[in-house]
Design a protein around this motif. Structure first.
Motif, PDB file in Angstrom:
ATOM      1  N   ARG A  14      52.458  -3.496  34.609  1.00  0.00           N
ATOM      2  CA  ARG A  14      51.874  -2.569  35.854  1.00  0.00           C
ATOM      3  C   ARG A  14      50.990  -1.182  34.519  1.00  0.00           C
ATOM      4  N   ILE A  15      51.695  -0.989  33.499  1.00  0.00           N
ATOM      5  CA  ILE A  15      51.681   0.216  32.838  1.00  0.00           C
ATOM      6  C   ILE A  15      49.866  -0.271  32.130  1.00  0.00           C
ATOM      7  N   LEU A  16      49.776  -1.616  31.547  1.00  0.00           N
ATOM      8  CA  LEU A  16      48.724  -2.476  31.106  1.00  0.00           C
ATOM      9  C   LEU A  16      47.076  -2.180  32.186  1.00  0.00           C
ATOM     10  N   GLU A  17      48.074  -2.902  33.215  1.00  0.00           N
ATOM     11  CA  GLU A  17      46.578  -2.443  35.083  1.00  0.00           C
ATOM     12  C   GLU A  17      46.306  -0.932  34.520  1.00  0.00           C
ATOM     13  N   PHE A  18      47.398   0.144  34.381  1.00  0.00           N
ATOM     14  CA  PHE A  18      46.946   1.377  34.698  1.00  0.00           C
ATOM     15  C   PHE A  18      46.000   1.543  34.218  1.00  0.00           C
ATOM     16  N   THR A  26      49.411   9.840  30.423  1.00  0.00           N
ATOM     17  CA  THR A  26      50.213   9.332  30.126  1.00  0.00           C
ATOM     18  C   THR A  26      51.837   8.903  30.567  1.00  0.00           C
ATOM     19  N   PRO A  27      52.856   8.712  30.347  1.00  0.00           N
ATOM     20  CA  PRO A  27      53.623   8.328  30.671  1.00  0.00           C
ATOM     21  C   PRO A  27      53.924   8.847  32.493  1.00  0.00           C
ATOM     22  N   THR A  28      53.706   9.974  32.339  1.00  0.00           N
ATOM     23  CA  THR A  28      53.657  11.226  33.462  1.00  0.00           C
ATOM     24  C   THR A  28      52.967  10.803  34.748  1.00  0.00           C
ATOM     25  N   THR A  29      51.806  10.756  34.004  1.00  0.00           N
ATOM     26  CA  THR A  29      50.522  10.396  35.066  1.00  0.00           C
ATOM     27  C   THR A  29      50.947   8.929  35.458  1.00  0.00           C
ATOM     28  N   ILE A  30      51.836   7.582  34.387  1.00  0.00           N
ATOM     29  CA  ILE A  30      51.255   6.500  35.226  1.00  0.00           C
ATOM     30  C   ILE A  30      52.396   7.038  36.264  1.00  0.00           C
ATOM     31  N   SER A  31      53.578   7.794  35.639  1.00  0.00           N
ATOM     32  CA  SER A  31      54.719   7.317  36.435  1.00  0.00           C
ATOM     33  C   SER A  31      54.047   7.849  37.681  1.00  0.00           C
ATOM     34  N   ARG A  32      53.183   8.411  38.225  1.00  0.00           N
ATOM     35  CA  ARG A  32      53.499   8.831  39.685  1.00  0.00           C
ATOM     36  C   ARG A  32      51.796   8.192  40.110  1.00  0.00           C
ATOM     37  N   ASN A  33      51.707   6.815  39.512  1.00  0.00           N
ATOM     38  CA  ASN A  33      50.856   5.968  40.525  1.00  0.00           C
ATOM     39  C   ASN A  33      51.898   5.289  41.548  1.00  0.00           C
ATOM     40  N   GLU A  34      51.692   5.191  42.758  1.00  0.00           N
ATOM     41  CA  GLU A  34      52.657   4.383  43.672  1.00  0.00           C
ATOM     42  C   GLU A  34      52.162   2.566  43.096  1.00  0.00           C
ATOM     43  N   ASP A  35      51.483   2.033  42.147  1.00  0.00           N
ATOM     44  CA  ASP A  35      51.593   0.597  41.914  1.00  0.00           C
ATOM     45  C   ASP A  35      52.738   0.047  40.908  1.00  0.00           C
ATOM     46  N   VAL A  36      52.775   1.621  40.209  1.00  0.00           N
ATOM     47  CA  VAL A  36      53.238   1.419  39.218  1.00  0.00           C
ATOM     48  C   VAL A  36      54.692   1.865  39.469  1.00  0.00           C
ATOM     49  N   ARG A  37      55.575   2.250  40.314  1.00  0.00           N
ATOM     50  CA  ARG A  37      56.728   2.878  40.530  1.00  0.00           C
ATOM     51  C   ARG A  37      58.215   2.904  39.567  1.00  0.00           C
ATOM     52  N   GLY A  39      59.779   5.327  36.593  1.00  0.00           N
ATOM     53  CA  GLY A  39      59.885   6.573  36.161  1.00  0.00           C
ATOM     54  C   GLY A  39      59.671   6.924  34.316  1.00  0.00           C
ATOM     55  N   ARG A  40      59.000   7.951  34.705  1.00  0.00           N
ATOM     56  CA  ARG A  40      58.313   8.303  33.635  1.00  0.00           C
ATOM     57  C   ARG A  40      58.744   7.901  32.167  1.00  0.00           C
ATOM     58  N   SER A  41      60.740   8.800  32.098  1.00  0.00           N
ATOM     59  CA  SER A  41      61.209   7.932  30.940  1.00  0.00           C
ATOM     60  C   SER A  41      61.020   6.544  30.582  1.00  0.00           C
ATOM     61  N   HIS A  42      61.525   5.985  32.056  1.00  0.00           N
ATOM     62  CA  HIS A  42      60.894   4.255  31.437  1.00  0.00           C
ATOM     63  C   HIS A  42      59.952   3.312  30.943  1.00  0.00           C
ATOM     64  N   ILE A  43      59.030   4.317  31.672  1.00  0.00           N
ATOM     65  CA  ILE A  43      57.374   4.304  31.268  1.00  0.00           C
ATOM     66  C   ILE A  43      57.264   4.153  29.913  1.00  0.00           C
ATOM     67  N   HIS A  44      58.049   5.811  29.244  1.00  0.00           N
ATOM     68  CA  HIS A  44      57.811   6.539  27.681  1.00  0.00           C
ATOM     69  C   HIS A  44      58.244   5.842  26.817  1.00  0.00           C
ATOM     70  N   GLN A  45      59.631   4.800  27.015  1.00  0.00           N
ATOM     71  CA  GLN A  45      60.132   3.954  26.235  1.00  0.00           C
ATOM     72  C   GLN A  45      59.382   2.032  26.403  1.00  0.00           C
ATOM     73  N   ARG A  46      58.729   1.900  27.186  1.00  0.00           N
ATOM     74  CA  ARG A  46      57.978   0.965  27.064  1.00  0.00           C
ATOM     75  C   ARG A  46      56.664   1.320  26.447  1.00  0.00           C
ATOM     76  N   VAL A  47      55.686   2.312  26.560  1.00  0.00           N
ATOM     77  CA  VAL A  47      54.332   2.518  25.812  1.00  0.00           C
ATOM     78  C   VAL A  47      55.075   2.202  24.697  1.00  0.00           C
ATOM     79  N   LYS A  48      56.132   2.944  23.873  1.00  0.00           N
ATOM     80  CA  LYS A  48      56.347   2.697  22.280  1.00  0.00           C
ATOM     81  C   LYS A  48      56.161   1.572  22.068  1.00  0.00           C
TER      82      LYS A  48
END
Length: 89
Positions: A14-18, A26-37, A39-48
């Motif tokens: 989902r992150i790569l598609e976004f 940013t992790p915040t903007t990605i987490s706000r996307n309805e297709d990602v579903r 949280g910001r903290s989890h997305i931050h870990q995954r982008v790292k």
């Protein structure tokens, strides 16, 4: 068909598609996307994790972009299992 690695999760897809669809995020903007579903903290870990494998690049100020390898993965032209992590990230 995409060839994922055992370290990858559905959040990574989902992150790569976004990032492909929005050019950057940013992790915040990605987490706000309805297709990602996720949280910001989890997305931050995954982008790292994605960064350490060369699929995304950190630009600064929390902003990430898709790399050429990330685009190739999404297009099914790259086997993510062949990517070695960069221990610096």
């Amino acid at each position: 068909m995409r060839k994922s690695a055992d370290w990858m999760t559905i959040a990574d897809e989902r992150i790569l598609e976004f990032l492909r669809d929005n050019e950057s995020g940013t992790p915040t903007t990605i987490s706000r996307n309805e297709d990602v579903r996720f949280g910001r903290s989890h997305i931050h870990q995954r982008v790292k994790k994605l960064e350490s494998h060369g699929l995304v690049r950190f630009l600064g100020n929390g902003v990430y972009v898709l790399t050429d390898e990330g685009k190739q993965y999404l297009d099914g032209q790259l086997d993510a299992a062949e990517l070695e992590p960069d221990d610096d990230n």
